[in-house]
Scaffold this motif. Sequence first.
Motif, PDB file in Angstrom:
ATOM      1  N   UNK A 109       0.611  -1.133   0.009  1.00 38.08           N
ATOM      2  CA  UNK A 109      -0.117   0.064  -0.181  1.00 38.08           C
ATOM      3  C   UNK A 109       0.787   1.261   0.079  1.00 38.08           C
ATOM      4  N   UNK A 110       2.032   1.032  -0.062  1.00 32.62           N
ATOM      5  CA  UNK A 110       3.090   2.210  -0.142  1.00 32.62           C
ATOM      6  C   UNK A 110       2.928   3.153   0.799  1.00 32.62           C
ATOM      7  N   UNK A 111       2.852   3.013   2.302  1.00 25.75           N
ATOM      8  CA  UNK A 111       2.617   3.766   3.162  1.00 25.75           C
ATOM      9  C   UNK A 111       3.929   3.915   3.966  1.00 25.75           C
ATOM     10  N   UNK A 112       4.241   4.672   5.047  1.00 23.80           N
ATOM     11  CA  UNK A 112       5.204   4.914   5.618  1.00 23.80           C
ATOM     12  C   UNK A 112       5.135   3.984   6.828  1.00 23.80           C
ATOM     13  N   UNK A 113       6.052   2.795   6.519  1.00 24.03           N
ATOM     14  CA  UNK A 113       5.988   1.793   7.465  1.00 24.03           C
ATOM     15  C   UNK A 113       7.242   1.762   8.208  1.00 24.03           C
ATOM     16  N   UNK A 114       7.009   1.588   9.749  1.00 28.29           N
ATOM     17  CA  UNK A 114       8.290   1.404  10.576  1.00 28.29           C
ATOM     18  C   UNK A 114       7.909   0.293  11.355  1.00 28.29           C
ATOM     19  N   UNK A 115       9.149  -0.645  11.994  1.00 32.39           N
ATOM     20  CA  UNK A 115       9.199  -1.704  12.662  1.00 32.39           C
ATOM     21  C   UNK A 115       9.641  -1.358  14.000  1.00 32.39           C
ATOM     22  N   UNK A 116       9.081  -1.643  14.962  1.00 27.92           N
ATOM     23  CA  UNK A 116       9.964  -1.569  16.279  1.00 27.92           C
ATOM     24  C   UNK A 116      10.092  -3.050  16.976  1.00 27.92           C
TER      25      UNK A 116
END
Lengths: 99, 111, 123
Positions: free
Chosen positions: C36-43
């Motif tokens: 979905x071309x979102x701003x994804x971050x993983x913690x």
Amino acid sequence: MLHIVNKSPAERNALESCLRVAQDGGAILLIEDAVYAATRGNAAENHLRDAMSRFKVYALAPDLEARGMHERVMEGVTTVDYGGFVDLVAQHKNCQSWL
Amino acid sequence: MASIEVNGKSYETDEEGYLINLADWTEEVGNYLAQTESVVMTEAHWEVINFLRDYYNEFQIAPAVRVLTKAIGKKLGPDKGTSQYLYELFPYGPAKQACKIAGLAKPTGCV
Amino acid sequence: MSEGTVKKFMFVNRKAPYGTVYALESLEVVLITAAFDQDVSLVFMDDGVFQLKQGQQTKGIENKNFSPTYRALDGYDIEKLYVEEESLAARGLTEDDLLVDVTVMSRAELGNLMEEQDVVLSF
């Protein structure tokens, strides 16, 4: 930011992790087994009391009542009903559920 | 459990014909699976199939089409890194159809 | 999702990999979200840092070893991997024990980053 915690502090580290990471000025809502953290005499009491200077702390009344703990809520904790839960979510820009 | 038979040997598949055990795969099995998809395998097809198998071995997933396209372009040249090229080889979807022939599970998020 | 509205999605991973299904479920949702071309971050914090431990070998427990899949995230344009410093230290781990490149950050930095998100998903 609203932080929602639903695990007992005696069983899981969710509340501890939340208090470690959450930024000052946020709100913490304790629901389900996490309401035990908001009661007098529990091992996390001091921890939560310290946190109250940095956050507004809420606990869900129906969960306290279900557990027979509604008479033992610590001073400074605001109890809310389900409507209050919804209001809290709506009032904050974002929320994080600490599973 | 469904199964297919290739050269007298039986292999387990799911209801859609995807191999259950990745390790069962051989080139013959790949050819058989291609026939069931009405795909006539050429060198260009095998290039993609081998790429997919390498990708799976490295990352333990089948790539999404967008990722596959980009990675193929990087490895096999930009003229091949287009969805048009991949769809010409595998008309019913490079991820879905090529993954099946390669003996991989259906990609995550692929309906 | 409509075009042009990029939202910030943060996935917070706090569980060890094989004892429960959370880690694998999170990874699968992350891979789908990538479309979905979102701003994804993983913690990764608390026991979640164990998900990234190098050298996982799951043959003996007959589970799929999904740790190599974290290395595929880069190809999915998911490049923001954050690990909380204290969680690593509390488990005797350092950045060198991890199987992907990550940004190690303090709890305060992490808390700030969390505040910036549009959506925070917990696993």
